[in-house]
Design an enzyme around this catalytic site. Sequence first.
Site, mmCIF file in Angstrom:
data_model
loop_
_atom_site.group_PDB
_atom_site.id
_atom_site.type_symbol
_atom_site.label_atom_id
_atom_site.label_comp_id
_atom_site.label_asym_id
_atom_site.label_seq_id
_atom_site.Cartn_x
_atom_site.Cartn_y
_atom_site.Cartn_z
ATOM 1 N N GLN A 155 25.260 47.826 31.273
ATOM 2 C CA GLN A 155 24.410 48.005 32.447
ATOM 3 C C GLN A 155 23.021 48.505 32.061
ATOM 4 O O GLN A 155 22.017 48.089 32.637
ATOM 5 C CB GLN A 155 25.055 48.986 33.432
ATOM 6 C CG GLN A 155 26.125 48.385 34.316
ATOM 7 C CD GLN A 155 25.577 47.440 35.366
ATOM 8 O OE1 GLN A 155 24.423 47.537 35.765
ATOM 9 N NE2 GLN A 155 26.411 46.523 35.821
ATOM 10 N N SER B 83 47.225 22.513 46.267
ATOM 11 C CA SER B 83 48.135 21.511 46.815
ATOM 12 C C SER B 83 48.963 22.096 47.957
ATOM 13 O O SER B 83 49.126 23.316 48.073
ATOM 14 C CB SER B 83 49.068 20.996 45.723
ATOM 15 O OG SER B 83 50.009 22.006 45.360
ATOM 16 N N GLU C 129 40.864 48.995 40.011
ATOM 17 C CA GLU C 129 41.125 48.718 38.601
ATOM 18 C C GLU C 129 42.606 48.877 38.269
ATOM 19 O O GLU C 129 43.188 48.054 37.559
ATOM 20 C CB GLU C 129 40.304 49.658 37.721
ATOM 21 C CG GLU C 129 38.803 49.411 37.757
ATOM 22 C CD GLU C 129 38.008 50.522 37.098
ATOM 23 O OE1 GLU C 129 36.795 50.310 36.885
ATOM 24 O OE2 GLU C 129 38.584 51.593 36.791
ATOM 25 N N GLU D 106 51.094 28.321 32.705
ATOM 26 C CA GLU D 106 51.418 28.407 34.130
ATOM 27 C C GLU D 106 51.114 29.758 34.754
ATOM 28 O O GLU D 106 50.796 29.840 35.947
ATOM 29 C CB GLU D 106 52.900 28.056 34.351
ATOM 30 C CG GLU D 106 53.261 26.635 33.959
ATOM 31 C CD GLU D 106 52.421 25.588 34.667
ATOM 32 O OE1 GLU D 106 51.958 25.836 35.796
ATOM 33 O OE2 GLU D 106 52.216 24.497 34.080
ATOM 34 N N ASP E 207 31.712 56.740 31.069
ATOM 35 C CA ASP E 207 32.151 57.868 31.899
ATOM 36 C C ASP E 207 32.568 59.088 31.091
ATOM 37 O O ASP E 207 32.210 60.223 31.424
ATOM 38 C CB ASP E 207 33.341 57.447 32.780
ATOM 39 C CG ASP E 207 32.934 56.539 33.925
ATOM 40 O OD1 ASP E 207 31.748 56.533 34.287
ATOM 41 O OD2 ASP E 207 33.812 55.840 34.452
ATOM 42 N N GLY F 199 26.660 43.778 33.678
ATOM 43 C CA GLY F 199 25.242 43.751 33.332
ATOM 44 C C GLY F 199 24.697 42.358 33.112
ATOM 45 O O GLY F 199 23.576 42.041 33.540
ATOM 46 N N HIS G 282 27.996 54.762 38.772
ATOM 47 C CA HIS G 282 29.406 55.014 39.077
ATOM 48 C C HIS G 282 29.531 56.506 39.367
ATOM 49 O O HIS G 282 28.905 57.329 38.706
ATOM 50 C CB HIS G 282 30.293 54.600 37.912
ATOM 51 C CG HIS G 282 31.758 54.802 38.140
ATOM 52 N ND1 HIS G 282 32.361 54.579 39.361
ATOM 53 C CD2 HIS G 282 32.750 55.198 37.305
ATOM 54 C CE1 HIS G 282 33.662 54.825 39.262
ATOM 55 N NE2 HIS G 282 33.920 55.208 38.028
ATOM 56 N N GLU H 158 46.033 29.132 34.017
ATOM 57 C CA GLU H 158 45.621 28.544 35.287
ATOM 58 C C GLU H 158 45.174 29.578 36.313
ATOM 59 O O GLU H 158 44.685 29.211 37.391
ATOM 60 C CB GLU H 158 46.756 27.683 35.852
ATOM 61 C CG GLU H 158 47.026 26.439 35.011
ATOM 62 C CD GLU H 158 47.975 25.465 35.679
ATOM 63 O OE1 GLU H 158 48.207 25.607 36.893
ATOM 64 O OE2 GLU H 158 48.480 24.579 34.979
#
Length: 331
Positions: A28, A252, A195, A227, A83, A134, A108, A231
């Site tokens: 950042q 689909s 998170e 799978e 942090d 960033g 933050h 994807e």
Amino acid sequence: MANMYYDDDADLGLLEGKKIAIIGYGIQGGAQSLCLRDSGCDVVISELEGTPNYDRAVADGWEPVSAEEAVKQCQIIQILTQDHVQGMVYERFVEPNLDEGDAVVFSHGFNIHYGQIVPPPNVDVFMVAPKGPGALVRECYLSGTGVPSLIAVYQDFTGSAKDIGLAYAKAIMATKAGVIETTFEEETETDLFGEQAVLCGGVSELIKAGFDTLTDAGYQPEIAYFEVLHELKLIMDLIYNKGIHGMRLGVSDTARYGDLSRGKRIVTDETRAEMKKMLIEVQDGSFAKEWILENQVGRPCMNALLRSEAQHPINEVGKKLRSMMPWLDSE
């Protein structure tokens, strides 16, 4: 609805005659610094000499100085170190060199919200938090679009903290996309929860569970990887661009029905109850205390967990398969 701010709500002129210190030229820090400079702001960079970030700052045309010197020179001090070191950096280098009326800025709220940084009463404290990494902040600045961001005021000594914050947001082009008003508490707690429960912890554990289920049933690990992990990007890109409903309209009919009829069997009432427990741990400071202590003793638990998780078969399978995909970034 939250308060939203755009270009017309921010006055870049409020930054004229002020110097902005960026403490930490990381992901950042580098992006915000370059955007601020391109917007005509007077920026001073602080980074540790001999580090890759220092070298990158020099390559970007900066002349980095010590944190003490940066704070002494500047009236707006943006702390963009990680942090777990912000408290130390603030105590040793920032606080002793603050002047009355300075502004201390964050992207933050962790250290303010959990009391690791306690600013003196005679300075402004606000947050401008881009909702993107960033690289995206810089890319969107250069394209003239900007990244949506958050703004919060923790302490308004001068009476101008919010206006200065909006000016800073405009300088990194956040007001082009929109700036949402929040609090340090809300930003910190929702960020940590997201998170842990969804973005990192939840998703990675769900992927591994799917992989294990398929391979335990005798399916090839390479097929399982495709799978349940490979994807996922297709689905997340659809969600990112069109939302959950838009994703469902973009897959689909079979996938859509499977989603609608089976998803709640995975995220059950028990799962939701555990999420609530995790949120409480964030809200009451239990997680923050655990993480702070973990850093103080050299991160033994995190390092052990990381080593253990690295041994999961999905990592080796993925490494092999990704080597077959030249369009991906190298390992």
